[in-house]
Design a protein around this motif. Structure first.
Motif, short mmCIF file in Angstrom:
data_model
loop_
_atom_site.label_atom_id
_atom_site.label_comp_id
_atom_site.label_asym_id
_atom_site.label_seq_id
_atom_site.Cartn_x
_atom_site.Cartn_y
_atom_site.Cartn_z
N HIS A 338 0.83 -1.20 0.00
CA HIS A 338 0.00 0.00 0.00
C HIS A 338 0.88 1.26 0.00
O HIS A 338 1.86 1.34 0.74
N PRO A 339 0.56 2.26 -0.83
CA PRO A 339 1.35 3.49 -0.86
C PRO A 339 1.42 4.15 0.52
O PRO A 339 0.41 4.32 1.19
N ASP A 365 -1.45 9.84 4.77
CA ASP A 365 -1.62 8.76 3.79
C ASP A 365 -2.62 7.69 4.25
O ASP A 365 -2.82 6.68 3.56
#
Length: 508
Positions: A338-339, A365
């Protein structure tokens, strides 16, 4: 073994266990429901003392089978002996606790409003109490083969309320389920209760559970498991001509918020305790802290690194089923790719079992998909710059079973928004400590806003759980002798009752 038999599986080896368990056929399932329905009225009229005798006998029977139960549960779940012995004790203690509740009787919430013929219009004689719903279906849980399964809290509280119970055994531990069912069935027989007060069905899939939920004689359902399973039962129950309540405990990531001062107070012991809470029982606890809010900076960095070191030193574990293991591996892979997400623990090896894992992501994020529960020993730390933004993030979370705050007590006056957000999102709010380890008592709440539970006003642990399987019933202008003992003028049960708005044990 026929196509409609199935066996428990040893998750540590993958070996099928003996003996095979036949899937309950349609005719037997129907007979089980009919038997429960036939017993419902007679069982509802039994005294609290009689139900207490039954539940106490069930506890004794469970303990008498304890060695066999623990041995079989170890094979079927791969849970360690110490954990299972503790769960067995919790289960028998829970039976005795509800025996006391049934005998003491105040759970019926008796209320009496006396008549006044001189009032205009005349005031009637009104008396109300809680009464049992009727047959209840209980689904065994995979992660608690005793305390949330055949003889667990849902079964115990429904039986204490005067409801016959049909258990749908969990296919991951059929042998353990059969032994626990034997303890309850024998207790019902020796207590002279009507046949049908307790029954059990076996299925290796979902058919029996849906059939029971849709059956017109079933009056309530209790379920602990996946969100997909709980929602399927809710949909089936709501689609009935007469919908019924489904008390489903589904998913929760149990957020834990740490302030800088809270971390400073906790020291190294806090990291050790957190690691144990993340990894205990393979992380397969409904209150496992899967989401952490940790301040940015050196203090937060040191805390997470200390926790990761503890987790890296924790031996890998065997999860309850192959399906749970597959979902755990898929979920942790999603975290790793996941970024913005960074792994803090070492890269795990899937060849040695489920290794405890810890990840982090900056608050900026953090996205809604990162809130999804990964069932097992893993947690995600959201790193924040200002405590004010945590309240906003918490308000955006789904409903939770628990929420925890680690802070200096002197900070609380400045954390009103955060506390309000935590209270709004959870059924149990902790100051300090960790949410794993649920006390079974009178004040505990093990429930929470959707999707932690399908009906957030209830609890599946503690004595208040009994109210889920009851409804309120009022009697107007009935002759005293025709009333249930709880509502009779002489108060033969010596209950604490609400009489004309005031609490009293006195006859009226």
């Amino acid at each position: 073994m026929t196509a409609r038999d199935f066996r428990g599986i040893n998750p540590a080896t993958g070996d099928a266990l003996e003996p095979p368990y036949p899937v309950t056929d349609a005719a037997t399932l129907e007979a089980t429901v009919q038997s429960a329905a036939s017993a419902a009225d007679a069982y509802a009229r039994t005294s609290g003392a009689r139900r207490a005798e039954f539940l106490t006998a069930a506890a004794a029977n469970l303990e008498a089978l304890g060695e066999d139960i623990v041995a079989r549960a170890m094979l079927e779940t791969a849970l360690p002996e110490a954990r299972l012995r503790g769960e067995l004790a919790r289960t028998s203690n829970q039976l005795r606790l509800f025996a006391h509740v049934a005998q003491e009787g105040s759970w019926v919430e008796a209320r009496l409003d006396r008549p006044d013929a001189a009032r205009m219009p005349p005031k009637p004689d009104l008396r109300s109490m809680r009464v049992p719903l009727g047959p209840v279906v209980v689904f065994g849980a995979s992660n608690f083969p005793l305390a949330f399964s055949v003889a667990g809290g849902d079964t115990t509280s429904a039986l204490a309320a005067g409801c016959p119970v049909i258990v749908k055994a969990h296919p991951a531990h059929p042998g353990t389920s059969e032994l626990a069912a034997r303890a309850i069935s024998e207790a019902a027989r020796t207590s002279g209760l009507p046949e049908g007060v307790f029954g059990i069905v076996y299925d290796d899939g979902y058919g029996a559970g849906l059939t029971l939920t849709r059956h017109p004689l079933v009056q309530a359902v209790a379920f602990t498991g996946s969100r997909a399973g709980g929602l399927a039962l809710l949909q089936a129950a709501q689609a009935r001509p007469v919908p019924i309540p489904v008390y489903a405990e589904m998913s929760s990531v149990n957020p834990v918020v740490f302030t800088v001062a809270g971390l400073a107070q906790g020291g190294d012991a806090l990291a050790t305790a957190l690691a144990a809470s993340i990894s205990g029982s393979g992380g397969q606890l409904c209150t496992q802290p899967g989401l952490l809010f940790v301040p940015e900076g050196e203090t937060g960095d040191a805390f997470l690194q200390a926790t990761a070191t503890q987790l890296d030193q924790t031996p890998a574990c065997t999860l309850l089923t192959r399906g749970i293991n597959t979902a755990f591996n898929q979920g942790t892979v999603r975290l790793r790719v996941h970024p913005g997400v960074t792994a803090i623990t070492a890269v795990p090896s899937t060849d040695t079992g489920a290794q405890a894992q810890l990840y982090s992501v900056p608050a900026r994020d953090f996205t809604p998909d990162l809130e999804a529960e990964v069932f097992g020993p893993v947690s995600l730390a959201v790193r924040y710059d200002d405590i004010g933004e945590v309240a906003t993030l918490v308000r955006g979370l789904e409903g939770q079973l628990t929420a925890t705050l680690h802070a200096d007590p002197e900070e609380l006056s400045r954390l009103g928004d955060l506390l309000a957000a935590l209270q709004n999102r959870a059924g149990r709010v902790l100051f300090g400590g960790f949410p794993t380890g649920v006390e079974v008592g009178h004040a505990v709440v093990h429930g929470g806003p959707f999707p932690a539970t399908s009906i957030g006003s209830g609890t599946s642990v503690g004595t208040h759980a009994i109210t889920r399987f009851t409804r309120l019933l009022a009697y107007q202008n009935f002759p005293d002798a025709a009333l249930p003992p709880a509502l009779q003028a002489a108060n033969p049960l010596n209950l604490l009752r609400r009489v004309d708005g005031d609490w009293s044990r006195e006859p009226v």
